[in-house]
Design a protein around this motif. Structure first.
Motif, PDB file in Angstrom:
ATOM      1  N   ASN A 101      41.340  41.153  52.710  1.00  0.00           N
ATOM      2  CA  ASN A 101      42.550  41.032  51.910  1.00  0.00           C
ATOM      3  C   ASN A 101      42.280  41.436  50.461  1.00  0.00           C
ATOM      4  OD1 ASN A 101      44.849  40.272  50.518  1.00  0.00           O
ATOM      5  ND2 ASN A 101      45.177  38.422  51.731  1.00  0.00           N
ATOM      6  N   PRO A 102      42.527  42.692  50.100  1.00  0.00           N
ATOM      7  CA  PRO A 102      42.255  43.133  48.726  1.00  0.00           C
ATOM      8  C   PRO A 102      43.140  42.440  47.699  1.00  0.00           C
ATOM      9  CG  PRO A 102      43.392  44.847  49.958  1.00  0.00           C
ATOM     10  CD  PRO A 102      43.027  43.791  50.953  1.00  0.00           C
ATOM     11  N   ASP A 103      44.369  42.044  48.094  1.00  0.00           N
ATOM     12  CA  ASP A 103      45.266  41.378  47.151  1.00  0.00           C
ATOM     13  C   ASP A 103      44.687  40.050  46.690  1.00  0.00           C
ATOM     14  OD1 ASP A 103      47.102  43.432  47.324  1.00  0.00           O
ATOM     15  OD2 ASP A 103      48.217  42.497  48.969  1.00  0.00           O
ATOM     16  N   LEU A 104      44.083  39.311  47.623  1.00  0.00           N
ATOM     17  CA  LEU A 104      43.500  38.026  47.275  1.00  0.00           C
ATOM     18  C   LEU A 104      42.345  38.198  46.290  1.00  0.00           C
ATOM     19  CD1 LEU A 104      43.459  34.944  47.833  1.00  0.00           C
ATOM     20  CD2 LEU A 104      41.787  35.414  49.605  1.00  0.00           C
ATOM     21  N   LEU A 105      41.489  39.169  46.543  1.00  0.00           N
ATOM     22  CA  LEU A 105      40.365  39.405  45.641  1.00  0.00           C
ATOM     23  C   LEU A 105      40.845  39.902  44.277  1.00  0.00           C
ATOM     24  CD1 LEU A 105      37.566  41.055  47.811  1.00  0.00           C
ATOM     25  CD2 LEU A 105      37.481  38.886  46.612  1.00  0.00           C
ATOM     26  N   ALA A 106      41.896  40.725  44.277  1.00  0.00           N
ATOM     27  CA  ALA A 106      42.377  41.315  43.034  1.00  0.00           C
ATOM     28  C   ALA A 106      42.914  40.254  42.082  1.00  0.00           C
ATOM     29  CB  ALA A 106      43.461  42.352  43.320  1.00  0.00           C
ATOM     30  N   ARG A 107      43.500  39.175  42.610  1.00  0.00           N
ATOM     31  CA  ARG A 107      44.069  38.160  41.726  1.00  0.00           C
ATOM     32  C   ARG A 107      43.208  36.900  41.627  1.00  0.00           C
ATOM     33  NH1 ARG A 107      47.564  37.650  46.273  1.00  0.00           N
ATOM     34  NH2 ARG A 107      47.443  35.590  47.252  1.00  0.00           N
ATOM     35  N   ALA A 108      42.070  36.907  42.305  1.00  0.00           N
ATOM     36  CA  ALA A 108      41.194  35.740  42.271  1.00  0.00           C
ATOM     37  C   ALA A 108      40.582  35.561  40.886  1.00  0.00           C
ATOM     38  CB  ALA A 108      40.096  35.886  43.311  1.00  0.00           C
ATOM     39  N   SER A 111      34.552  33.183  39.411  1.00  0.00           N
ATOM     40  CA  SER A 111      33.807  31.931  39.345  1.00  0.00           C
ATOM     41  C   SER A 111      32.509  32.121  40.106  1.00  0.00           C
ATOM     42  CB  SER A 111      34.604  30.775  39.965  1.00  0.00           C
ATOM     43  OG  SER A 111      34.708  30.933  41.365  1.00  0.00           O
ATOM     44  N   GLN A 112      31.544  31.255  39.849  1.00  0.00           N
ATOM     45  CA  GLN A 112      30.272  31.371  40.546  1.00  0.00           C
ATOM     46  C   GLN A 112      30.440  31.035  42.029  1.00  0.00           C
ATOM     47  OE1 GLN A 112      26.986  30.388  38.110  1.00  0.00           O
ATOM     48  NE2 GLN A 112      25.658  29.844  39.810  1.00  0.00           N
ATOM     49  N   THR A 113      31.367  30.129  42.349  1.00  0.00           N
ATOM     50  CA  THR A 113      31.647  29.813  43.751  1.00  0.00           C
ATOM     51  C   THR A 113      32.135  31.043  44.486  1.00  0.00           C
ATOM     52  OG1 THR A 113      32.182  27.501  43.264  1.00  0.00           O
ATOM     53  CG2 THR A 113      33.066  28.418  45.309  1.00  0.00           C
ATOM     54  N   LEU A 114      33.075  31.761  43.867  1.00  0.00           N
ATOM     55  CA  LEU A 114      33.610  32.972  44.479  1.00  0.00           C
ATOM     56  C   LEU A 114      32.539  34.053  44.565  1.00  0.00           C
ATOM     57  CD1 LEU A 114      36.144  34.195  45.654  1.00  0.00           C
ATOM     58  CD2 LEU A 114      36.802  34.943  43.372  1.00  0.00           C
ATOM     59  N   LEU A 115      31.709  34.152  43.530  1.00  0.00           N
ATOM     60  CA  LEU A 115      30.617  35.135  43.547  1.00  0.00           C
ATOM     61  C   LEU A 115      29.696  34.891  44.739  1.00  0.00           C
ATOM     62  CD1 LEU A 115      28.670  37.266  42.434  1.00  0.00           C
ATOM     63  CD2 LEU A 115      27.822  35.552  40.828  1.00  0.00           C
ATOM     64  N   LYS A 116      29.312  33.649  44.977  1.00  0.00           N
ATOM     65  CA  LYS A 116      28.421  33.340  46.094  1.00  0.00           C
ATOM     66  C   LYS A 116      29.085  33.671  47.431  1.00  0.00           C
ATOM     67  CE  LYS A 116      27.561  29.079  44.809  1.00  0.00           C
ATOM     68  NZ  LYS A 116      26.975  27.722  44.846  1.00  0.00           N
ATOM     69  N   ALA A 117      30.380  33.376  47.553  1.00  0.00           N
ATOM     70  CA  ALA A 117      31.083  33.683  48.800  1.00  0.00           C
ATOM     71  C   ALA A 117      31.112  35.187  49.059  1.00  0.00           C
ATOM     72  CB  ALA A 117      32.508  33.124  48.749  1.00  0.00           C
ATOM     73  N   VAL A 118      31.322  35.976  48.012  1.00  0.00           N
ATOM     74  CA  VAL A 118      31.323  37.434  48.160  1.00  0.00           C
ATOM     75  C   VAL A 118      29.950  37.920  48.615  1.00  0.00           C
ATOM     76  CG1 VAL A 118      31.419  39.593  46.863  1.00  0.00           C
ATOM     77  CG2 VAL A 118      33.202  37.888  46.553  1.00  0.00           C
ATOM     78  N   LEU A 119      28.890  37.402  48.003  1.00  0.00           N
ATOM     79  CA  LEU A 119      27.550  37.831  48.373  1.00  0.00           C
ATOM     80  C   LEU A 119      27.198  37.417  49.792  1.00  0.00           C
ATOM     81  CD1 LEU A 119      25.630  37.102  45.046  1.00  0.00           C
ATOM     82  CD2 LEU A 119      26.595  39.260  45.848  1.00  0.00           C
ATOM     83  N   LEU A 130      35.096  45.960  49.517  1.00  0.00           N
ATOM     84  CA  LEU A 130      33.779  45.882  48.888  1.00  0.00           C
ATOM     85  C   LEU A 130      33.836  46.391  47.451  1.00  0.00           C
ATOM     86  CD1 LEU A 130      30.824  45.141  49.268  1.00  0.00           C
ATOM     87  CD2 LEU A 130      30.407  47.466  50.082  1.00  0.00           C
ATOM     88  N   ALA A 131      34.637  47.425  47.203  1.00  0.00           N
ATOM     89  CA  ALA A 131      34.778  47.944  45.843  1.00  0.00           C
ATOM     90  C   ALA A 131      35.413  46.898  44.930  1.00  0.00           C
ATOM     91  CB  ALA A 131      35.619  49.222  45.855  1.00  0.00           C
ATOM     92  N   LEU A 132      36.432  46.202  45.435  1.00  0.00           N
ATOM     93  CA  LEU A 132      37.056  45.136  44.651  1.00  0.00           C
ATOM     94  C   LEU A 132      36.090  43.973  44.453  1.00  0.00           C
ATOM     95  CD1 LEU A 132      40.642  45.074  46.185  1.00  0.00           C
ATOM     96  CD2 LEU A 132      40.065  45.579  43.816  1.00  0.00           C
ATOM     97  N   ALA A 133      35.333  43.662  45.492  1.00  0.00           N
ATOM     98  CA  ALA A 133      34.368  42.575  45.397  1.00  0.00           C
ATOM     99  C   ALA A 133      33.312  42.874  44.342  1.00  0.00           C
ATOM    100  CB  ALA A 133      33.713  42.340  46.751  1.00  0.00           C
ATOM    101  N   ARG A 134      32.884  44.126  44.279  1.00  0.00           N
ATOM    102  CA  ARG A 134      31.890  44.512  43.276  1.00  0.00           C
ATOM    103  C   ARG A 134      32.443  44.306  41.868  1.00  0.00           C
ATOM    104  NH1 ARG A 134      27.306  47.825  43.283  1.00  0.00           N
ATOM    105  NH2 ARG A 134      27.580  48.184  45.517  1.00  0.00           N
ATOM    106  N   GLN A 135      33.724  44.627  41.658  1.00  0.00           N
ATOM    107  CA  GLN A 135      34.350  44.393  40.352  1.00  0.00           C
ATOM    108  C   GLN A 135      34.362  42.904  40.020  1.00  0.00           C
ATOM    109  OE1 GLN A 135      38.231  46.216  40.143  1.00  0.00           O
ATOM    110  NE2 GLN A 135      37.512  48.129  41.079  1.00  0.00           N
TER     111      GLN A 135
END
Length: 374
Positions: A101-108, A111-119, A130-135
């Motif tokens: 869901n790119p929309d969810l990542l775009a407006r998230a 936070s460090q919690t979100l960073l860990k979940a992405v990794l 993945l491109a949005l996650a990297r941003q």
């Protein structure tokens, strides 16, 4: 835990809520595992969203609970179980917010919690997400860099050089003695006042650290995510101290030298592969091979010290490294709240060999290194 109790606990986790009357309630890690499993598998009982009414959380877009659940799963279960839970989440329950869901990542909110979940889940993401996650990772890293850069670099700004003058008028550099001496000609005895025409300031010089190597060894196994994140950002801060030669090495049972990415913590973090075993001895041996001048080298081992390989080899390499004259600093793994978690027995034996062991924040580490090389 004895076998009957272990079997009882496993059956309680399998059957879920409602089986307390015959199997009893859970506590500690077992209760945390039950909650994590219920978050996903209670969807069997639900409405159109597959969530049981009154259950542990919802998928409303205003509530970003998925990242916290992902992190819990990765901390509570072994790798094989994690793979099965992730497969069920994506294929059976369509719990795809974090990976499709790119929309969810775009407006998230970063936070460090979100960073860990992405990794934890980047291997499941398509190219767009993945491109949005990297941003998102970059935004969180930039926040951490802004917070840590000053406290890491401050100890290296150097001592006062009282032999040189400075045109930079900074209060902490004010040279009171020279200022008084050079302005004595302006003494006004009737008014008992000294007029200062020209204040003088000391110059500050950078510490001579060019002959020192700093080798950061970072354990990336299991629950080391918080330490890995801070180590990557801290290494970038050290890297910009050009007189200090910094290496950054990640390890579990394999070794990845990411020194080339030190200037970009995002690239470092995107290469992290969490969840493997631990071979600290092998990592120390690799650090030993990098050393140019042992007496001008600090090896910082960031780990929980839970060795998966034969521990005697770890102690053997540490003994050789210290005997050569290098400084070995073992830092206990810290969680996001800066609480240490480590094998105290291994840490104690490293101290007996001559290593320094403690728990430090990035700023405290910088102060320790600055004192050592100063």
């Amino acid at each position: 835990m004895n076998d009957p109790l272990r079997r009882k606990t496993r059956w309680r986790l399998v059957l879920g809520a409602g089986s307390e009357s015959c199997l009893g309630s859970l506590s500690g890690q077992a209760a945390a595992r039950d909650e994590a499993l219920a978050y996903l598998y209670d969807r069997e009982y639900g409405d159109g969203r597959n969530v049981r009414p009154g259950g542990p959380g919802s998928l409303d877009e205003s509530q970003l609970t998925v990242p916290e659940w992902i992190n819990d799963v990765h901390e509570l279960f072994p790798r094989r179980t994690i793979e099965r839970i992730e497969k069920d989440a994506l294929e059976r329950y369509q719990l795809q917010e974090m990976v499709t869901n790119p929309d969810l990542l775009a407006r998230a909110q970063p936070s460090q919690t979100l960073l860990k979940a992405v990794l934890h889940t980047r291997h499941l993401m398509n190219a767009q997400v993945l491109a949005l996650a990297r941003q998102l990772v970059r935004r969180v890293v930039e926040q951490l860099m802004e917070k840590l850069a000053r406290e890491v670099r401050q100890p290296f700004y150097g001592a006062l050089d009282r032999r040189r003058r400075s045109l930079l008028k900074v209060a902490k550099n004010f040279d009171a003695r020279t200022t008084l001496r050079r302005n004595l000609k302006n003494w006004q005895p009737q008014e008992r006042r000294l007029v200062i025409d020209a204040p003088y300031f000391h110059s500050r010089v950078r510490r001579q650290t060019d002959r020192w190597q700093l080798i950061l060894l970072v354990d990336e196994s299991g629950s080391m995510m918080d330490s890995v994140i801070h180590a990557a950002v801290t290494a970038a801060c050290f890297w910009h101290l050009r007189a200090l030669k910094t290496h950054l090495v990640l390890f579990d049972t394999a070794i990845v030298d990411v020194t080339a990415d030190c200037t970009d913590p995002v690239e470092t973090l995107m290469k992290v592969q969490l969840g493997g075993g631990t071979d600290i001895g092998q990592a120390l041996a690799y650090a030993h091979s990098l050393i140019e001048n042992p007496r001008r080298t600090i090896v910082v081992l960031i780990s929980d010290f839970f060795e998966g390989a034969p521990v005697d080899r770890l102690f053997g390499v540490a003994r050789r490294l210290i005997a050569d004259g290098a400084t070995l600093l073992g830092l206990a793994a810290l969680d996001a709240a800066a609480h240490p978690h480590y094998d105290e027995n291994v840490a104690r034996q490293l101290v007996n060999l001559g290593a320094h062991v403690g728990a430090m924040t990035p700023g405290e580490l910088a102060e320790w290194v600055a004192r050592k090389v100063g």
